[in-house]
Design an enzyme around this catalytic site. Structure first.
Site, mmCIF file in Angstrom:
data_model
loop_
_atom_site.group_PDB
_atom_site.id
_atom_site.type_symbol
_atom_site.label_atom_id
_atom_site.label_comp_id
_atom_site.label_asym_id
_atom_site.label_seq_id
_atom_site.Cartn_x
_atom_site.Cartn_y
_atom_site.Cartn_z
ATOM 1 N N LYS A 19 44.317 -52.996 18.135
ATOM 2 C CA LYS A 19 45.745 -53.244 18.154
ATOM 3 C C LYS A 19 45.901 -54.446 18.895
ATOM 4 C CE LYS A 19 49.506 -51.559 20.523
ATOM 5 N NZ LYS A 19 50.686 -51.130 19.404
ATOM 6 N N HIS A 709 68.627 -48.833 11.009
ATOM 7 C CA HIS A 709 67.260 -49.760 11.301
ATOM 8 C C HIS A 709 67.657 -51.099 11.313
ATOM 9 C CE1 HIS A 709 66.022 -45.807 9.506
ATOM 10 N NE2 HIS A 709 65.114 -45.866 10.680
#
Ligand code: GLN
Ligand code: ZN
EC number: 2.1.1.14
Length: 770
Positions: A19, A709
């Protein structure tokens, strides 16, 4: 000899190294070459680690920089037109996965493309990138990751078993590319198979003996054409290749979906954690050469295996097939489990007993090897490990930490009346109308307000002990005051306290309940580089004390407007955690339902007139097989009702779902018997709205007027239209005006602008429809 195998490993890394590398690459801190060095380093350590554990079939090719299905799409040339202009393969890959926005430079043109759609991977919390196929799709094998990874491992002296996503699952999970008339993606199978054959031949040429072909679509309820596609695919593959094929199904039962393909594969993997009964049904179906891979170690959860039980199952398979025809495996890829318990220093110090019950990926590989060794060398060879395992299981069975007699007693004697509210909605409504005295089209929000940096910093300081509890409390109160004043200014009708004290709607409550604990490093990938660290439910659940009363009462004291209490529902509390597997989900959910019930009643007693119990996870908890839906919906709905039914008629129960595609479970949603339900509606789906009329829904409804969103602020007209559309199907008296979901991820300016418009909408509607 039975073989100890693995289906996949947590590629994100022990400490989420992948990540970090991928995100460093995205932000331009490291180059593509540096990223490659980084991921190859992670791969190498994972392969070595698995080898050291004693695994014989070590997976390769399942390691991805974003998503394995996206890898598959790119390596077969399934690139939607809008990404084809991006020539650099890595940049194209990430553009498809997460979108890309780049300003023009002197030498390059501007790039601005959104990501492809993402969907949940079966019933996991992992999301894959949905492949998009054109009706005339051509496939072309290019730089396949599985071959590259196989070769990389081989160069390190590690023999691996390449893993690929199977052709039927790949097509079946895909969809028609944007701009084309919808067609059956499986019709592309005849064109796709030759490319798979080419890939398999490349793997064999590189030296691979086995290939693992993941076909989890085998566990769906499948129409005849998909079942036939399995047969067609594997018949053709078998005829044209000689590499040994292991077809892997996981996350559920295969039932008769395998009948067509079975004669054409060398080995089949079954998820015997989810479907232990299938060992008996499948054993007689195998021919006298085929191998069965036994998914005995749960790849989806974090608890130690019952080794004795697993060894028995393995012995049964061996008795039928012989030792040479059995693989021991996890139920599915271990990428769905955290990396290793060795990082759990806090649990080790505070609760070593709990630690002894936990098994993450590394520990699971040990369990697999132990089971295989017990078969190959006899149980005696691993007797110490088995004894330790039995002792840990026994401690888990008898521990006072897992079982609270009071909770058990209460859960076993829930009076029938507690599972539903005493009166029907129409009767409750009269009391609520009187008590709340709300205008037509009442306005409210879903719970959270923007969580800006100030809040995050204060929380961090508090967690580190740099801010005293009293100072933190004062800070949170200040935030609530600000949020109440904000709602006053904007002119909302039903207020919320704003959730400034919550970082997460599940973890926050987990800390306030017995039976929950929290890992330091229990990360699993949710999508791309994004990981989640679900709390752990290990024991009987009960409240440590009142959970939300202080905040809610304080917030209510600041306004005359009704304050809405805010809780996370029992199904969501369970679904977004690692759940104990030593009692049933129904039992766990009932316990949480009871704890919430007490909180709901306490809120009412404290004078809170509206209480929202969020259940965004009810739909995602739906079992994969339709035959299992009714049972699930029955208990999940029952637990929600248990948590909310303890209040008087005048107390208004709200619930909230973050989606709107529940046409197929509408009756269950209605059976929640919430007085008000708020749902997402940013897509303004006619089909959704119609069902409320069709089903004669007679309770109150708030269909979101704007998408939370996006920072975009819709106009008054745009928001008003959503309600006007809904008025075709629902009477005005039942409609609320609210956003799609919580506003936690938004900034204040757009929140204020959007809510101001929203309140304006309600005013206009009141004037028009009074
Ligand atoms: N009450 C929660 C919030 O507003 C609901 C979040 C959700 O539905 N996921 O943040
Ligand atoms: Zn929501």
């Amino acid at each position: 000899m039975v073989v100890a195998t693995n289906l996949g490993f947590p590629y994100v890394g022990a400490k989420r190294e992948l990540k970090k590398s991928v995100e460093a690459f995205w932000s331009g801190k490291i180059s593509a070459d540096e990223l490659k060095t980084a991921y190859q380093g992670i791969q190498e350590s994972h392969w070595k680690l698995q080898k050291e554990q004693g695994l014989q079939h070590i997976p390769s090719g399942e390691f991805t920089l974003y998503d394995r299905v996206l890898d598959t799409a790119q390596q077969f040339g399934v690139i939607p037109t809008r990404y084809q202009h991006i020539k650099d393969p890595l940049q194209q890959f990430f553009a498809m996965g997460r979108g890309i926005q780049k300003a023009a430079t002197e030498t390059t043109e501007k790039i601005d493309v959104p990501a492809q759609e993402m969907k949940k991977w079966f019933d996991t919390n992992y999301h894959f990138i949905v492949p998009e196929f054109e009706p005339t799709q051509e496939f072309k094998l290019q730089a396949p990751r599985s071959v590259e990874q196989y070769n990389t491992a081989k160069a390190l002296g590690i023999e691996t078993r390449p893993v690929i996503v199977g052709p039927v699952t790949f097509l079946h999970l895909g969809k028609t590319a944007k701009g084309f008339e919808e067609f059956d993606t499986l019709s592309l199978l005849p064109k796709l198979i030759p490319v798979y054959i080419e890939l398999l031949n490349q793997l064999q040429a590189a030296g691979a003996e086995w290939v693992q072909i993941d076909e989890p679509a085998l566990i769906f309820d499948l129409p005849a054409n998909v079942k036939a596609a399995f047969e067609e695919a594997y018949k053709a593959i078998n005829a044209a290749t000689s590499i040994k094929t292991l077809v892997a199904a996981y996350f559920g039962r295969v039932e008769d979906n395998i009948s067509g393909l079975l004669p054409h594969v060398d080995a089949l993997h079954l998820d015997l954690v989810r479907a232990p009964e299938e060992l008996d049904t499948v054993l007689p179906l195998l021919n006298n050469k085929q191998i069965l891979s036994l998914g005995l170690v749960d790849g989806r959860n974090i608890w130690i295996n019952d080794l004795t039980k697993s060894i028995k199952l393995a012995q049964k398979a061996v008795a039928a097939l012989g030792t040479d025809r059995v693989f021991i495996a996890p139920s599915c890829s271990l990428a769905h489990s955290p990396f290793s318990t060795v990082f759990e220093k806090k649990i080790a110090a505070k609760n070593p007993e709990l630690l002894s019950w936990l098994s993450f990926s590394v520990e699971k590989t040990k369990e697999i090897v132990t089971i295989a060794t017990a078969i190959n060398q006899g149980v005696d060879a691993v007797k110490d490990t088995i004894a330790a395992n039995a002792a840990a299981l026994e401690s888990r069975r008898t521990s006072r930490q897992t079982s609270n007699p009071e909770v058990r007693e209460r859960a076993s004697k829930i009076p029938a009346a507690d599972w539903k509210r005493p009166d029907v909605f129409e009767v409750r409504r009269q009391a609520q109308v009187k008590k709340l005295n709300l205008p037509l089209f009442p306005t409210t929000t879903i719970g959270s307000f923007p969580q800006n940096k100030e809040i995050r910093v204060a929380r961090q300081k508090f967690n580190k002990g740099e801010l005293s509890p009293a100072d933190y409390d004062a800070f949170i109160k200040g935030q609530m005051k600000f949020m109440v004043d904000f709602q006053e200014r904007v002119g909302l009708d039903v207020f919320v306290h704003g959730e400034p004290e919550r970082n997460d709607m599940v973890e926050h409550f987990g800390h306030l309940l017995h039976g929950y604990d929290f890992t330091e490093n229990g990360w699993v990938v949710s999508y791309g580089s994004r990981c989640v660290k679900p709390p752990v439910i290990f024991g009987d659940v009960s409240r440590r004390g009142p959970m939300t009363i202080d905040e809610t009462v304080y917030a209510q004291s600041l306004t005359k407007k009704p304050m809405k209490g805010m809780l996370t529902g029992p199904v969501t509390m369970m679904k977004w955690s690692f759940v104990r597997d030593d009692i049933t989900l129904i039992e766990v959910c009932t316990q949480i339902g009871l704890a919430l019930r007490d909180e709901v009643v306490d809120l009412e007693t404290a004078g809170i007139p509206c209480i929202q119990v969020d259940e965004p996870a009810i739909r995602e908890g739906l079992p994969i097989r339709r035959a299992d839906w009714d049972a699930y919906l029955e208990w999940s709905v029952a637990c929600f009702r248990l948590s909310t039914a303890g209040v008087r008629n005048e107390t208004q129960i709200h619930t909230h779902m973050c989606y709107s595609d529940f046409n197929d479970i509408f009756d269950a949603i209605s059976a929640l018997d919430a007085d008000v339900i708020t749902i997402e509606n940013s897509k303004s789906d006619e089909k959704l709205l119609k069902i409320f009329a069709l089903k004669k829904y007679n309770k109150e409804l708030g269909a979101g007027t704007f998408d939370i969103h996006s920072p975009r602020v819709p106009s008054v007209e745009e928001m008003k239209q959503k309600i006007v559309d809904l008025l075709k199907y629902m009477p005005k008296e039942l409609l609320w005006v609210n956003p799609d979901c919580g506003l936690k991820t938004r900034a204040w300016p757009e929140t204020e602008a959007a809510l101001t418009n929203m309140v304006e909408v309600a005013k206009i509607l009141r004037a028009e429809y009074a």
